[in-house]
Write a protein that holds these residues in place. Structure first.
Motif, mmCIF file in Angstrom:
data_model
loop_
_atom_site.group_PDB
_atom_site.id
_atom_site.type_symbol
_atom_site.label_atom_id
_atom_site.label_comp_id
_atom_site.label_asym_id
_atom_site.label_seq_id
_atom_site.Cartn_x
_atom_site.Cartn_y
_atom_site.Cartn_z
ATOM 1 N N ALA A 170 1.041 -0.913 0.017
ATOM 2 C CA ALA A 170 -0.092 0.137 0.192
ATOM 3 C C ALA A 170 0.557 1.394 0.116
ATOM 4 O O ALA A 170 0.609 1.988 -0.731
ATOM 5 N N VAL A 171 1.898 1.034 0.860
ATOM 6 C CA VAL A 171 3.372 2.614 0.629
ATOM 7 C C VAL A 171 3.251 2.766 -0.681
ATOM 8 O O VAL A 171 3.278 3.939 -1.353
ATOM 9 N N LEU A 172 3.646 1.402 -1.353
ATOM 10 C CA LEU A 172 4.678 1.534 -2.648
ATOM 11 C C LEU A 172 3.834 2.359 -3.895
ATOM 12 O O LEU A 172 3.752 2.860 -4.493
ATOM 13 N N CYS A 173 2.370 1.808 -3.475
ATOM 14 C CA CYS A 173 1.095 1.938 -3.948
ATOM 15 C C CYS A 173 1.530 3.640 -4.568
ATOM 16 O O CYS A 173 1.172 3.996 -5.235
ATOM 17 N N VAL A 174 1.474 4.296 -3.407
ATOM 18 C CA VAL A 174 0.933 5.512 -2.902
ATOM 19 C C VAL A 174 1.542 6.082 -2.760
ATOM 20 O O VAL A 174 1.804 7.592 -3.634
ATOM 21 N N ALA A 175 3.130 6.196 -3.085
ATOM 22 C CA ALA A 175 4.017 6.530 -3.033
ATOM 23 C C ALA A 175 4.675 7.017 -4.368
ATOM 24 O O ALA A 175 4.684 7.859 -5.460
ATOM 25 N N THR A 176 4.002 6.059 -5.576
ATOM 26 C CA THR A 176 4.104 5.350 -6.937
ATOM 27 C C THR A 176 3.346 6.361 -7.410
ATOM 28 O O THR A 176 3.684 7.246 -8.291
#
Length: 224
Positions: free
Chosen positions: A168-174
C-alpha cells in the motif's frame, strides 16, 4: 546541500520509514490482536491499493472506467494460479512477492489489451465498454475450471499485515511521484480539458492508456 536537496532527502527518509514500519508493527499486532481484526486490517490495506489505483484513472485522468474490479479479479486469479502451479514448493517469503508481481503484470497486460481500443472513447461510451469488459472477465472465470470455476480458487497462504501495508505504501508513493512529476501533469490536463490538452501537443490517447495500464497493475496487485 541546498533546500531542494534537503526536501528530497526528507521525503526519501519518510518513505523508507513508511516502508519499514509495517514489519515491526505487524509483529506486534500478530502477537496481540485477534485474527479477525487482523483480517479486517488486511482488507483495509488491500482496498487502499485498489482505491488509489482507480483514482489515477478516474480521479486524475478523468476517465470514467467501470472495469477496475475486472483487473482486480485478473490479478487475484493469476496470483493464486501462479502460487499453485508455477512455484508450489517455494517458501512463502519468495512465493508471495512473485505471485503478487505476476498478478499485477497480467492485469497490466489485460489493461493494455482493453485500454488500447476503448480509451479512444469518452464519457458514457467508455463506461459502457469497461463495464462490458468486467462482465466478460467474470463470465470467463466462472466457466474456467483451471481456476476453480464457479467454486472459486482458494490457496493456503495469505498475505500478512506487513506485506499488505508495504504494498500500500509503495502504491501511494508511486502514484504521488507519478502524478506530481512533470509528465504526470498531462493526466490532470486531460481531465480538465482533453481537447485543449491535445491542442497543446499532449498525446491524450497514449497518456490515457498509460494511466489505465498503471492503474490495472496496482489493481492486480491488490487482487493477488
Amino acid at each position: 546541500m541546498g533546500r531542494t536537496g534537503r526536501q528530497v532527502l526528507r521525503r526519501n527518509v519518510v518513505l523508507l520509514a513508511a516502508l519499514v514500519a509495517p514489519w515491526p508493527l505487524g509483529a506486534i499486532l500478530d502477537a496481540s490482536v485477534n485474527e479477525y481484526y487482523l483480517q479486517i486490517l488486511g482488507y483495509i490495506g488491500i482496498n487502499i491499493i485498489l482505491a488509489v489505483s482507480l483514482n489515477l484513472i478516474n480521479g486524475f485522468t478523468g476517465q470514467f472506467s467501470l472495469g477496475h474490479a475486472g483487473f482486480m479479479a485478473v490479478g487475484a486469479y493469476a496470483g493464486a494460479a501462479a502460487s499453485t502451479y508455477a512455484w508450489p514448493g517455494l517458501a512463502p517469503a519468495f512465493a508471495l512477492p512473485l505471485s503478487v508481481t505476476a498478478g499485477g503484470i497480467l492485469a497490466a497486460a489485460t489493461g493494455l489489451l482493453v485500454g488500447a481500443p476503448t480509451l479512444r472513447l469518452r464519457g458514457d461510451y467508455l463506461a459502457i465498454a469497461t463495464l462490458g469488459f468486467g462482465e466478460i472477465i467474470r463470465v470467463v472465470i466462472l466457466n474456467n475450471e483451471a481456476v476453480g470455476g464457479a467454486r472459486g480458487f482458494s490457496v493456503a497462504a495469505t498475505a500478512g499485515f506487513a506485506s499488505v501495508y508495504t504494498a500500500a505504501v509503495l502504491c501511494v508513493a508511486t502514484m504521488w511521484r507519478l502524478v506530481y512529476s512533470p509528465k504526470g501533469r498531462a493526466f490532470v490536463a486531460i481531465r480538465e480539458d482533453e481537447t485543449a490538452a491535445a491542442a497543446m501537443g499532449i498525446n491524450t490517447t497514449r497518456f490515457k492508456i498509460v494511466s489505465f495500464v498503471i492503474g490495472a497493475f496496482w489493481a492486480g496487485v491488490a487482487g493477488a
